[in-house]
Write an enzyme that holds these catalytic residues in place. Structure first.
Site, PDB file in Angstrom:
ATOM      1  N   CYS A 383       9.058  -8.392  -7.200  1.00 21.65           N
ATOM      2  CA  CYS A 383       7.313  -8.311  -7.542  1.00 21.65           C
ATOM      3  C   CYS A 383       6.589  -8.055  -6.288  1.00 21.65           C
ATOM      4  CB  CYS A 383       7.337  -9.949  -8.118  1.00 21.65           C
ATOM      5  SG  CYS A 383       5.801 -10.217  -8.514  1.00 21.65           S
ATOM      6  N   HIS A 509      10.650  -9.830 -12.453  1.00 24.16           N
ATOM      7  CA  HIS A 509      11.756 -11.108 -11.717  1.00 24.16           C
ATOM      8  C   HIS A 509      13.079 -10.981 -12.561  1.00 24.16           C
ATOM      9  CE1 HIS A 509       8.683 -13.056  -9.272  1.00 24.16           C
ATOM     10  NE2 HIS A 509       7.784 -12.713 -10.042  1.00 24.16           N
ATOM     11  N   GLU A 511      15.847 -12.129 -11.659  1.00 24.93           N
ATOM     12  CA  GLU A 511      16.388 -13.226 -11.367  1.00 24.93           C
ATOM     13  C   GLU A 511      16.498 -14.178 -12.498  1.00 24.93           C
ATOM     14  OE1 GLU A 511      12.273 -14.127  -9.129  1.00 24.93           O
ATOM     15  OE2 GLU A 511      13.759 -12.323  -9.649  1.00 24.93           O
TER      16      GLU A 511
END
Length: 536
Positions: A383, A509, A511
């Site tokens: 990001c 993102h 994750e």
């Protein structure tokens, strides 16, 4: 089968691991063949944590449908391996907002709006919202501790659920602390007794106690808790610190948590199938202690580790996949300068720059990216990390000295990161956020395709500014290749450098979708390349 309800409350102190307890129980019930979902009730008045400082509440976890939620939802998803929705995150701010909107519309027909029944009914509506789905069991974690003034109406609502549903369809689990007093060399049960008394005073009798402890609970303490807290001795569950976070479900299985829940709820599928989870934990425990990869996490919120909890867990997941231990060094980007960047990043095998907002610490990120790009250190930008990779490349390689992001410099003529025209038409600033899951088309024969193994993926976003396509041709010709875009090709989702061991960044993102048994490809690639370069 009737929908079953499990409520997890906390007592004595916060931070005991209610979220991990709820997530672990969800995994154990899923391993018995049940469709499980988990939701979190937070007592604060904020509508969601989206506007909260990361130091206040840790990271903001984003779901596929674009809800900005508490970080505990990340734990839930990682443990039960299910994509949750906005219905799994409820704050008192949302509850009050909804009730006031109904009152303004006249939905209450002129009645006096009160905590009981209007606020409590709104809470129950969120709890019962899964009844018309394929969900078998709803686990609800109540934030805070029993006795907190903010959470009184939530506790009252879950008490009413126990009254409205069949006895065998509801179970209350209370997570408490059993402190160990070194002076007297004993575990003290009194704080738990007081916490249970507080819960009983508002009409809830806990069925199961999960006791957080650093020492084995002696039999006489279990008997004391059973007697004074009015729970069966077999329902006093020990929760010690595990050697691995993802081993907690198996530890609680051995302690009998799922067994007790099954008994209370009269569940027929009693025997678990924990084989795959056990194999995963065995694999993790068999990693050679000397096989270590050192990864630097360069961010602006490193004073609170929870601000990057999903990134940290994703790095651990990538370590599991590469059979290596990942050691993470948190580095404050504000403290990195051109003069000390080499010293700050020494002995690191890879670098991650995660997301964030605001201009604090940005120059340190740019210096970090320049260093890893020029010194062939594996790099993953997420990001804001991707945006800064674009800014750094434009500055240093293209020679555009005033290249910047519109977020930080509205006056510069070279906004290589900007808000697109379509977004500028939206007057409300919050409305310009791109939140939730969006598709990404990956170009063939790129590092991105090699990592994902496919050309169309879906990843979650949380950002306002985008790559400026006016600079795309020049950046690509200079070597910063676009490897992923939105389906219409207008939004740049991924960039990478070809002549580098591992330099890749995404506007999304990754994750947020990583699991211990299904790690995020971009993290797996980072750790893999860091491991290989270290060996060479």
């Amino acid at each position: 089968m009737n929908t079953k309800y499990i409520f997890v409350t906390g007592g004595v102190v916060s931070g005991l691991g209610k979220g991990i307890t709820a997530a672990s129980l969800g995994r154990l019930l899923k391993n018995r063949g049940y469709k499980v979902t988990i939701q979190k009730f937070d007592p604060y008045i904020n509508v969601d944590p989206g506007t909260m400082n990361p130091y206040e509440h840790g990271e903001v976890f984003v779901t596929d449908d674009g809800a900005e939620t508490d970080l505990d939802l990340g734990h839930y998803e990682r443990f039960i391996d299910e994509n949750l929705t906005k219905n799994s995150s409820v704050t008192m701010g949302k509850i009050y907002q909804s009730v006031i909107e109904k009152e303004r519309r006249g939905d209450y027909l002129g009645k006096t709006v009160q905590v009981i029944p209007h606020i409590t009914n709104e809470i129950k509506e969120k709890i019962y919202g899964f009844e018309d789905t394929d969900t078998d069991i709803v686990i609800t974690e109540v934030g805070g501790t029993v006795g907190d003034i903010e959470g009184v109406s939530i506790i009252e609502a879950i008490r009413q659920v126990g009254l409205e549903k069949n006895k065998e369809d509801v179970v209350y689990i209370h997570v408490t602390l059993l402190p160990y007093v070194f002076g007297s060399n004993e575990i003290k049960s009194k704080p738990t007794q007081h916490s249970v008394k507080e819960l009983q005073s508002v009409g809830i009798k806990p069925d199961i106690l999960v006791c957080r402890t650093e020492q084995e609970i002696p039999d006489n303490v279990r008997e004391k808790l059973s007697l004074f807290c009015n729970v069966r001795k077999s329902s006093v569950i020990q929760n010690k610190t595990a050697d691995c976070l993802y081993a907690v479900p198996l530890m609680l299985e051995e302690e009998g948590l799922a067994r007790e829940v099954c008994n209370h709820l009269r569940l027929e599928k009693y025997i678990p199938n924990n084989t795959k989870w056990e194999e995963m934990i065995e694999k993790i425990r068999n990693i050679d202690e000397n096989e270590i990869v050192n990864i630097g996490l360069v961010g602006k919120y490193i004073k609170l580790e929870d601000s990057y909890i999903s990134v940290i867990e994703s790095l651990y997941h990538a370590g599991f996949a590469n059979h290596v231990k990942v050691k993470i060094k948190l580095i404050d980007s504000e403290k990195i300068t051109r003069e000390n960047v080499k010293e700050q990043l020494k002995e690191l095998d890879g670098i991650v720059i995660p997301g964030g907002f605001g201009d604090r610490g940005i120059q340190g990120m740019i210096e970090t990216i320049k260093y890893v790009r020029e010194n062939n250190i594996p790099f993953l930008g997420i990001c804001l990390g991707m945006q800064m990779a674009v800014v750094e490349f434009a500055k240093d390689v293209l020679g555009i000295d005033d290249a910047d992001s519109e977020e930080f410099n509205k006056e510069t003529k070279n906004q290589v990161i900007h808000i697109m025209e379509e977004q500028k038409k939206i007057n409300k600033k919050g409305g310009t956020m791109r939140l939730g899951a969006y598709p990404c088309i990956i170009k063939e024969k790129t590092l991105a395709q090699k990592l994902y193994g496919e050309t169309e993926i879906s990843e979650r976003h949380r950002h306002r500014f985008e790559y400026n396509n006016d600079y795309r041709e020049r950046l690509e010709e200079a070597g910063l290749k676009v490897s992923g875009t939105s389906p219409d090709g207008l939004l740049v989702e991924m960039v990478e450098i070809e002549n580098h061991p591992y330099f890749i960044a995404g506007q999304f993102h990754p994750e947020l979708k990583s699991r211990p048994n299904r790690p995020a490809p971009l993290f797996v690639g980072l750790v893999k390349n860091a491991k290989e370069l270290k060996k060479n």
